[in-house]
Design an enzyme around this catalytic site. Sequence first.
Site, PDB file in Angstrom:
ATOM      1  N   ARG A 196      34.945  25.542  26.016  1.00  0.00           N
ATOM      2  CA  ARG A 196      35.092  24.088  25.982  1.00  0.00           C
ATOM      3  C   ARG A 196      36.338  23.582  26.709  1.00  0.00           C
ATOM      4  NH1 ARG A 196      34.857  21.500  20.497  1.00  0.00           N
ATOM      5  NH2 ARG A 196      35.059  23.521  19.469  1.00  0.00           N
ATOM      6  N   GLN A 212      39.169  44.100  24.475  1.00  0.00           N
ATOM      7  CA  GLN A 212      37.922  44.056  23.718  1.00  0.00           C
ATOM      8  C   GLN A 212      36.823  43.627  24.689  1.00  0.00           C
ATOM      9  OE1 GLN A 212      37.341  40.709  21.203  1.00  0.00           O
ATOM     10  NE2 GLN A 212      35.763  41.694  19.957  1.00  0.00           N
ATOM     11  N   ASP A 254      44.999  31.085  19.811  1.00  0.00           N
ATOM     12  CA  ASP A 254      44.754  29.660  20.047  1.00  0.00           C
ATOM     13  C   ASP A 254      45.100  28.791  18.841  1.00  0.00           C
ATOM     14  OD1 ASP A 254      42.721  30.461  18.398  1.00  0.00           O
ATOM     15  OD2 ASP A 254      41.087  29.750  19.663  1.00  0.00           O
ATOM     16  N   GLY A 307      83.762   7.311  59.632  1.00  0.00           N
ATOM     17  CA  GLY A 307      82.307   7.162  59.496  1.00  0.00           C
ATOM     18  C   GLY A 307      81.581   7.678  60.735  1.00  0.00           C
ATOM     19  N   ARG A 332      83.091  11.519  67.055  1.00  0.00           N
ATOM     20  CA  ARG A 332      81.909  10.765  67.473  1.00  0.00           C
ATOM     21  C   ARG A 332      82.204  10.174  68.849  1.00  0.00           C
ATOM     22  NH1 ARG A 332      83.779   6.512  63.134  1.00  0.00           N
ATOM     23  NH2 ARG A 332      85.020   5.160  64.474  1.00  0.00           N
TER      24      ARG A 332
HETATM   25  C1  UD1 Z   1      36.884  32.286  12.429  1.00  0.00           C
HETATM   26  C2  UD1 Z   1      36.566  32.809  11.052  1.00  0.00           C
HETATM   27  C3  UD1 Z   1      36.329  31.626  10.112  1.00  0.00           C
HETATM   28  C4  UD1 Z   1      37.540  30.715  10.107  1.00  0.00           C
HETATM   29  C5  UD1 Z   1      37.882  30.280  11.520  1.00  0.00           C
HETATM   30  C6  UD1 Z   1      39.189  29.542  11.539  1.00  0.00           C
HETATM   31  C7  UD1 Z   1      35.412  34.907  11.397  1.00  0.00           C
HETATM   32  C8  UD1 Z   1      34.104  35.598  11.378  1.00  0.00           C
HETATM   33  N1  UD1 Z   1      35.395  33.623  11.097  1.00  0.00           N
HETATM   34  O1  UD1 Z   1      35.727  31.624  12.892  1.00  0.00           O
HETATM   35  O2  UD1 Z   1      36.089  32.101   8.813  1.00  0.00           O
HETATM   36  O3  UD1 Z   1      37.320  29.588   9.301  1.00  0.00           O
HETATM   37  O4  UD1 Z   1      38.024  31.436  12.375  1.00  0.00           O
HETATM   38  O5  UD1 Z   1      39.428  29.014  12.805  1.00  0.00           O
HETATM   39  O6  UD1 Z   1      36.431  35.518  11.649  1.00  0.00           O
HETATM   40  N2  UD1 Z   1      38.040  36.370  19.123  1.00  0.00           N
HETATM   41  C9  UD1 Z   1      38.191  37.561  19.789  1.00  0.00           C
HETATM   42  N3  UD1 Z   1      37.118  38.355  19.967  1.00  0.00           N
HETATM   43  C10 UD1 Z   1      35.889  38.036  19.506  1.00  0.00           C
HETATM   44  C11 UD1 Z   1      35.728  36.811  18.820  1.00  0.00           C
HETATM   45  C12 UD1 Z   1      36.828  36.003  18.636  1.00  0.00           C
HETATM   46  O7  UD1 Z   1      39.293  37.903  20.219  1.00  0.00           O
HETATM   47  O8  UD1 Z   1      34.958  38.819  19.708  1.00  0.00           O
HETATM   48  C13 UD1 Z   1      39.214  35.518  18.917  1.00  0.00           C
HETATM   49  C14 UD1 Z   1      39.071  34.157  19.550  1.00  0.00           C
HETATM   50  O9  UD1 Z   1      39.581  34.159  20.865  1.00  0.00           O
HETATM   51  C15 UD1 Z   1      39.918  33.299  18.627  1.00  0.00           C
HETATM   52  C16 UD1 Z   1      39.795  33.987  17.277  1.00  0.00           C
HETATM   53  O10 UD1 Z   1      39.350  35.298  17.541  1.00  0.00           O
HETATM   54  O11 UD1 Z   1      41.276  33.323  19.005  1.00  0.00           O
HETATM   55  C17 UD1 Z   1      38.821  33.293  16.337  1.00  0.00           C
HETATM   56  O12 UD1 Z   1      37.555  33.272  16.945  1.00  0.00           O
HETATM   57  P1  UD1 Z   1      36.599  32.041  16.804  1.00  0.00           P
HETATM   58  O13 UD1 Z   1      35.354  32.299  17.535  1.00  0.00           O
HETATM   59  O14 UD1 Z   1      37.338  30.794  17.075  1.00  0.00           O
HETATM   60  O15 UD1 Z   1      36.301  32.138  15.243  1.00  0.00           O
HETATM   61  P2  UD1 Z   1      35.447  31.161  14.412  1.00  0.00           P
HETATM   62  O16 UD1 Z   1      34.022  31.412  14.703  1.00  0.00           O
HETATM   63  O17 UD1 Z   1      35.944  29.798  14.593  1.00  0.00           O
END
Ligand code: UD1
Length: 493
Positions: free
Chosen positions: A29, A94, A123, A460, A477
């Site tokens: 986004r 990852q 983030d 000057g 000058r």
């Molecule tokens: C996650 C939590 C949720 C919580 C929310 C708070 C889980 C399953 N859920 O959801 O309970 O309320 O955060 O914001 O954990 N990331 C990775 N690798 C991945 C997936 C995500 O590094 O494979 C990182 C993202 O970049 C981000 C963070 O993990 O910094 C959270 O991922 P995001 O997808 O935002 O989690 P939510 O689905 O919002």
Amino acid sequence: MNPPSNTAPVELQPPPLDVVIMAAGKGTRMKSRLPKVLHRLAGRALLQHVTDTAAGLNARSCVVITGHGAPEVEAKIGHLALGYTGFSMKCVRQEPQLGTGHAVQQAVPVLADDGVVVVLSGDVPLIAADTLRALIEACAGQSLALLTIEFADPTGYGRIVRSGAGWAGDDIVGSVENAAPVVAIVEQKDATEAQRQIREVYSGIMAVPARLLKGWLAQLDNRNAQGEYYLTDVVKFAVADGVPVLAHCIDDPLQVAGINSPQQLAELEREYQARLARSLMEQGVRLADPARLDVRGNLRCGQDVDIDVNCIFEGAVQLGDGVRVGAHCVIANATIAAGAVIHPFTHIDGEKAGVQVGEGALVGPFARLRPGAQLGAGVHIGNFVEVKNSTLAAGAKANHLAYLGDATVGERVNYGAGSITANYDGANKHRTVIEADVHIGSNCVLVAPVTIGAGGTVGGGSTITKDTPPGALSVARGKQLSIAGWARPVKKA
Ligand code: UD1
Ligand code: CA
């Protein structure tokens, strides 16, 4: 004071702290080519806010999980690591990204068993060190501690399910208030209608003993609505193992606010700036309009500082007692001594070398001070004057349209309008020395290296290529010529 004794109680050392920062997500986004965690808030990358906070916790190590934009994120981490001491930074990739649980699994090989792990998100930039300390204290080296918050609208977040939670008449039983034990975190997409009513949500931040975390991570599966490995599933394993799960609930949404879009980034920036402005005013700083101030770094102010609208401060800036900053100034990496006045539209950037403005100096409007500009007490730098790597002693003045580069300017020198130091020969920079009480006329070129002797005057329009003796008038000058009775050409019929 008691002498040391063998029977004195031994203070238990808290377990070492290791931080895991999840930063592999795509940030779709943001619609940007820059990885999300490298976007800036208050002048620092989102990720740097998090690593700075982690370093401030006296953590032993920090593991950043990278994925999308990994090379750029890893380069940033490499750069940041140089600024920390006693804190090792590693990156683990990852690929592909199969969920938050899968993300933390990647860190397992580099995590020691004896520590407490704090899981953060790259983030979520404004999590406060104090909050994390309280969370780590709740974990106490033996429990799973979750950072939670209650939202009026919990949509999209993982819900904190406490024992007994469900419909009981019109109420959800098991709430923050009755502190019923936490039994699970249920993601929005997996939640029942009743669970979706729960307003206490998981922030994405937890503290957990490494040994326990590793065991639970090994048991994760992806049998859920999103087909992801959820880190949040560790809660049910903790419950099954009889490990206490504690929710540390805070009420400051700013600390757990995540950035997903330019709108959210801008909103968090404004809220951050508003808090900073309030704290400056609490210290006595007078802001013409707290909503029109941006601090992207560290601004320290003495007493009775006045800052007009639309000023931006970057890096380390110090304003002494009684300093006044006019509207629309950009000031970076500079020290402004007491009583100095920076008039509107002035640009100051000391970069690495810094800029020093002396007591009671007057700068601007429309002045530019570059790295290594050092102005003594009472110096005047006027409109469209540029100063770089130059020292101006007390009382020196350059009031209009001038350039001073690589110059040493003595006390009380008056440097005329339109005059410049020609400090660059196309290959090397050279110094200009203007000794005390010199008067440089308008529109002069001082070709460096050159020294203007004390008390001398330069006429000057002179181009000075040789040193001038003290006390002399130097003019270089074309001599003025007047031709008597000169008849101007007339237009042909
Ligand atoms: C996650 C939590 C949720 C919580 C929310 C708070 C889980 C399953 N859920 O959801 O309970 O309320 O955060 O914001 O954990 N990331 C990775 N690798 C991945 C997936 C995500 O590094 O494979 C990182 C993202 O970049 C981000 C963070 O993990 O910094 C959270 O991922 P995001 O997808 O935002 O989690 P939510 O689905 O919002
Ligand atoms: Ca997700």
